[in-house]
Design an enzyme around this catalytic site. Structure first.
Site, PDB file in Angstrom:
ATOM      1  N   GLU A 241      40.287  40.258  38.199  1.00 14.03           N
ATOM      2  CA  GLU A 241      39.514  40.680  38.743  1.00 14.03           C
ATOM      3  C   GLU A 241      38.008  40.527  39.164  1.00 14.03           C
ATOM      4  O   GLU A 241      37.608  39.470  39.565  1.00 14.03           O
ATOM      5  CB  GLU A 241      39.351  41.980  39.878  1.00 14.03           C
ATOM      6  CG  GLU A 241      38.756  42.217  40.698  1.00 14.03           C
ATOM      7  CD  GLU A 241      39.236  43.175  41.456  1.00 14.03           C
ATOM      8  OE1 GLU A 241      38.579  44.305  40.672  1.00 14.03           O
ATOM      9  OE2 GLU A 241      40.062  43.268  42.664  1.00 14.03           O
TER      10      GLU A 241
ATOM     11  N   LYS B 123      34.900  53.885  45.977  1.00 14.66           N
ATOM     12  CA  LYS B 123      33.459  54.043  45.943  1.00 14.66           C
ATOM     13  C   LYS B 123      33.417  53.287  47.348  1.00 14.66           C
ATOM     14  O   LYS B 123      32.277  53.752  48.460  1.00 14.66           O
ATOM     15  CB  LYS B 123      33.315  52.319  45.858  1.00 14.66           C
ATOM     16  CG  LYS B 123      32.009  51.592  45.397  1.00 14.66           C
ATOM     17  CD  LYS B 123      32.118  50.238  44.567  1.00 14.66           C
ATOM     18  CE  LYS B 123      30.465  49.908  44.583  1.00 14.66           C
ATOM     19  NZ  LYS B 123      30.406  48.498  43.573  1.00 14.66           N
TER      20      LYS B 123
ATOM     21  N   HIS C  33      61.810  43.339  22.490  1.00 10.19           N
ATOM     22  CA  HIS C  33      63.323  43.348  23.340  1.00 10.19           C
ATOM     23  C   HIS C  33      63.460  42.687  24.257  1.00 10.19           C
ATOM     24  O   HIS C  33      64.654  42.405  25.266  1.00 10.19           O
ATOM     25  CB  HIS C  33      64.576  45.185  23.163  1.00 10.19           C
ATOM     26  CG  HIS C  33      64.127  45.517  21.765  1.00 10.19           C
ATOM     27  ND1 HIS C  33      65.440  44.731  21.370  1.00 10.19           N
ATOM     28  CD2 HIS C  33      63.524  45.965  21.263  1.00 10.19           C
ATOM     29  CE1 HIS C  33      65.301  45.682  19.897  1.00 10.19           C
ATOM     30  NE2 HIS C  33      64.023  46.973  19.690  1.00 10.19           N
TER      31      HIS C  33
ATOM     32  N   GLY D 229      33.701  48.848  41.022  1.00  9.48           N
ATOM     33  CA  GLY D 229      35.271  49.656  40.916  1.00  9.48           C
ATOM     34  C   GLY D 229      35.468  49.546  39.867  1.00  9.48           C
ATOM     35  O   GLY D 229      36.804  50.383  39.167  1.00  9.48           O
ATOM     36  N   ARG D 230      36.095  48.276  39.197  1.00 11.33           N
ATOM     37  CA  ARG D 230      36.930  48.047  37.773  1.00 11.33           C
ATOM     38  C   ARG D 230      36.250  48.550  36.988  1.00 11.33           C
ATOM     39  O   ARG D 230      36.320  48.696  35.526  1.00 11.33           O
ATOM     40  CB  ARG D 230      37.201  46.501  37.812  1.00 11.33           C
ATOM     41  CG  ARG D 230      36.626  45.903  38.129  1.00 11.33           C
ATOM     42  CD  ARG D 230      36.896  44.008  38.434  1.00 11.33           C
ATOM     43  NE  ARG D 230      35.497  43.222  38.767  1.00 11.33           N
ATOM     44  CZ  ARG D 230      35.421  42.450  39.363  1.00 11.33           C
ATOM     45  NH1 ARG D 230      35.272  43.505  40.582  1.00 11.33           N
ATOM     46  NH2 ARG D 230      34.913  41.935  39.432  1.00 11.33           N
TER      47      ARG D 230
ATOM     48  N   LYS E 178      42.664  40.443  53.205  1.00 12.51           N
ATOM     49  CA  LYS E 178      42.492  42.280  54.131  1.00 12.51           C
ATOM     50  C   LYS E 178      42.635  42.040  55.408  1.00 12.51           C
ATOM     51  O   LYS E 178      42.724  42.632  56.164  1.00 12.51           O
ATOM     52  CB  LYS E 178      41.568  42.713  53.547  1.00 12.51           C
ATOM     53  CG  LYS E 178      41.390  43.428  52.229  1.00 12.51           C
ATOM     54  CD  LYS E 178      40.195  44.549  51.468  1.00 12.51           C
ATOM     55  CE  LYS E 178      39.874  44.022  50.447  1.00 12.51           C
ATOM     56  NZ  LYS E 178      38.360  44.728  49.866  1.00 12.51           N
TER      57      LYS E 178
ATOM     58  N   GLU F 259      43.383  51.225  52.603  1.00 14.27           N
ATOM     59  CA  GLU F 259      44.789  52.078  51.579  1.00 14.27           C
ATOM     60  C   GLU F 259      44.358  53.023  51.629  1.00 14.27           C
ATOM     61  O   GLU F 259      45.233  54.292  51.620  1.00 14.27           O
ATOM     62  CB  GLU F 259      45.283  50.950  50.370  1.00 14.27           C
ATOM     63  CG  GLU F 259      46.488  49.621  51.226  1.00 14.27           C
ATOM     64  CD  GLU F 259      44.847  48.735  50.986  1.00 14.27           C
ATOM     65  OE1 GLU F 259      43.800  49.051  51.016  1.00 14.27           O
ATOM     66  OE2 GLU F 259      45.129  47.683  50.416  1.00 14.27           O
TER      67      GLU F 259
HETATM   68  O1  LIG Z   1      36.734  51.464  45.500  1.00 19.03           O
HETATM   69  P1  LIG Z   1      37.148  51.782  46.670  1.00 19.03           P
HETATM   70  O2  LIG Z   1      36.286  51.133  47.800  1.00 19.03           O
HETATM   71  O3  LIG Z   1      38.502  52.459  47.527  1.00 19.03           O
HETATM   72  O4  LIG Z   1      37.800  50.071  46.535  1.00 19.03           O
HETATM   73  C1  LIG Z   1      39.356  49.603  45.975  1.00 19.03           C
HETATM   74  C2  LIG Z   1      38.829  48.571  45.415  1.00 19.03           C
HETATM   75  O5  LIG Z   1      39.713  48.011  46.351  1.00 19.03           O
HETATM   76  C3  LIG Z   1      38.822  46.134  46.337  1.00 19.03           C
HETATM   77  O6  LIG Z   1      39.576  45.873  47.616  1.00 19.03           O
HETATM   78  C4  LIG Z   1      38.540  45.290  45.255  1.00 19.03           C
HETATM   79  O7  LIG Z   1      39.365  44.329  45.587  1.00 19.03           O
HETATM   80  C5  LIG Z   1      38.915  46.336  43.792  1.00 19.03           C
HETATM   81  O8  LIG Z   1      37.640  45.660  43.113  1.00 19.03           O
HETATM   82  C6  LIG Z   1      38.672  47.970  44.271  1.00 19.03           C
HETATM   83  O9  LIG Z   1      38.739  48.400  42.821  1.00 19.03           O
END
Ligand SMILES: O=P(O)(O)OC[C@H]1O[C@H](O)[C@H](O)[C@@H](O)[C@@H]1O
Length: 554
Positions: free
Chosen positions: A362, A214, A393, A276-277, A517, A220
């Protein structure tokens, strides 16, 4: 703590409706699900809702009709419906980020009108969906070729959090609908092993990277995408010009996409009003769309929309997301339940709970209310679980006989996936027998007398007794279709919404992920030797020093 929030709203646990629930909870103490079922032979059928293709049985909950009424009173007192309508209207209900919350617009029909800042967003949503469909068709048909002219055989989605979990989950769920001659993989972890394992048997000439982010600033994802680009260009023995045919971006940030070297013609856009979620039905679903095809993807969106409409219009007594949200508020608030298990009886749903963890935890893992005051009531639970029979199990022992109350959702399907996948071993009835047996055992247990009647020696009776009274929801659908998946996800999205509304928290921000972060950025140069360890606490300094020594850098 004052009775009122700064905006004049009565604090949740000062509401008379909250007090009424507390009193009612005391009256219910000692009531067993066995009693509730014995007193009402119709309980099982009366406490069942239908939403689209989902049948929702909530009879095995520690509630009476009065409980449900009191919970609905609480929803009315906290104006869940008002906030819901504001969300659907595109108001900026994510106040800490000053954003609208409009994932529901992502699955709205073409002729819908939903405005943000006076502009109808629906045409843009459909323009992107059409662009995605055209691209997905080109990849699927072989018309889209890589730099050397070979068609694409492998799609690697690079993203994390909401840009990974949704499409990765849905790809697993809908595997029966995917083309077997197309490999689709998901890379999220900044541990280089993830990317390495994903690409090591792939031919770069046939590989498309879908970089999903986003913000396009997530370290990462940018790191993995950079490594993937190196892998591609090295493998192809080509220069930057090869990137255009092998990299597309899914993002809200055109500037950063361009900076990375991806042609913005190959960018699929979404907007800041998509969290994002809550985003895998946006452009973030491109890898999924390539895997299942645009028609199936649209069926999934229709499933989402069906439940959106249900949530928006169904009366409180029949409103499934409202009910599920209220049940969670009941157990967290009045039974001190700390967690919530989601236990799918479908192998295809193996990543479903992991997806829900981000969606729920989240969103509702907050400890200050919308006005910034600390809450003094439980907010979001720990969400956990894996496919049911495997769990049986492993950890079901604790659910059956441990000391914790763990409300659980059981999700199952009538029609076996072998109907869709010829040749699959026909074991479905056995799977579903377990599905039904577990909620029965959890609710009704086994009394000491029943154990004794089996001739069990007295000293073993307590060990073999099952207290029962463990609450569960059963969700049963005909088959795991794209539409049903959309329905399920929307059901959970709105359940999370209901809970956030009642707890008076902002379910749409995620400030809690920021600190780690920032600290990681500060620590990385210390690990590599370019930064000073000053300012680190003694524990972290010691660990960093041990790490450096192990890497031969001390
Ligand atoms: O889609 P991006 O901007 O790469 O974000 C990826 C993810 O990282 C963030 O740290 C948030 O905690 C998430 O809500 C998000 O989905």
């Amino acid at each position: 703590m004052s009775e009122m929030t700064t905006e004049g709203r009565t604090r949740l646990n000062r509401l008379p409706e909250w007090a009424a629930l507390g009193k009612h909870r005391e009256q219910l103490a000692g009531t067993h699900l066995r009693d509730l079922f014995a007193a009402d032979p119709e309980r099982g059928t009366r406490h069942t809702l239908r939403v689209g293709d989902l049948l929702l049985d909530h009879s095995k909950h520690l509630v009476t009709d009065e409980t449900l009424e009191l919970l609905r009173d609480l929803a009315a007192a906290t104006d869940v419906a008002g906030l819901r309508d504001a969300m659907f209207r595109g108001e900026k209900i994510n106040t800490t980020e000053d954003r609208a919350v409009l994932h529901t617009a992502l699955r709205a029909p073409r002729d819908a009108v939903i405005e943000v800042d006076g502009e109808n967003v629906v045409p843009a949503v459909h323009a992107v969906l059409d662009k995605m469909a055209a691209f997905a068709d080109k990849v699927r048909s072989g018309e889209w070729t890589g730099h050397t002219g070979k068609p694409i055989k492998n799609v690697v989605n690079i993203g994390i959090g909401g840009s990974d979990l949704g499409p990765a989950m849905a790809y697993e769920v809908l595997r029966a609908y995917t083309r077997r001659d197309l490999t689709v993989r998901f890379v999220s972890n900044v541990d280089g092993a993830d990317l390495h394992e994903a690409v090591r048997d792939l031919d770069p000439a046939e590989t498309l990277f879908v970089v999903a982010s986003k913000t396009f600033t997530t370290i990462e994802t940018v790191t993995n995408a950079t490594s993937a680009r190196t892998w591609l260009l090295t493998g192809l023995k080509a220069g930057q010009e090869a990137v255009a045919k092998h990299f597309v971006a899914l993002s809200t940030n055109a500037e950063r996409v361009e900076e990375f070297g991806i042609d913005t013609a190959n960018m699929f856009e979404f907007w800041d009003w998509v969290g994002g979620r809550y985003s895998y039905d946006s452009a973030i679903g491109l890898s999924l769309m390539i895997a299942i095809g645009p028609d199936r993807f649209r069926e999934m969106l229709d499933g989402f929309h069906l439940v959106d409409e249900h949530f928006r219009t169904a009366p409180p007594e029949e409103n499934a997301p409202l009910l599920l949200g209220l049940l969670g508020v009941w157990y967290g608030g009045f039974f001190d339940a700390q967690s919530h298990a989601v236990l799918p009886y479908s192998h295809y749903l193996s990543k479903f709970t992991a997806y829900l963890q981000q969606l729920d935890m989240e969103s509702n893992g907050k400890s200050v209310d919308r006005q910034g005051e600390p809450v003094d009531w439980q907010t979001g639970p720990v969400v956990w679980g894996t496919p049911g029979t495997n769990g049986q199990h492993a950890y079901y022992q604790l659910i059956h006989q441990g000391t914790k109350l763990i409300p659980a959702d059981f999700i199952g399907f009538a029609r076996p996936v072998e109907d869709l996948t010829p040749g699959l071993v026909p074991q479905h009835d056995l799977l579903m027998a377990n599905f039904f047996a577990q909620t029965q055992a959890l609710a009704f247990g086994k009394t000491p007398d029943e154990v004794r009647a089996e001739g069990v020696p007295e000293e073993l009776v307590p060990h073999k007794t099952f207290a029962g009274n463990h609450p569960t929801t059963t969700l049963l659908a005909d088959a795991l279709t794209p539409s049903v998946l959309g329905q399920l996800v929307a059901l959970y999205e709105h359940k999370v919404f209901v809970q956030g509304a009642i707890w008076n928290i902002d379910s749409f921000d995620q400030w809690g992920v920021e600190l780690g972060k920032v600290l990681a950025k500060r620590i990385e140069p210390v690990l590599t030797g370019d930064g000073a360890a000053e300012g680190l606490d003694s524990s972290t300094a010691g660990l960093v020093s041990a790490y450096r020594a192990l890497r031969g850098r001390e």
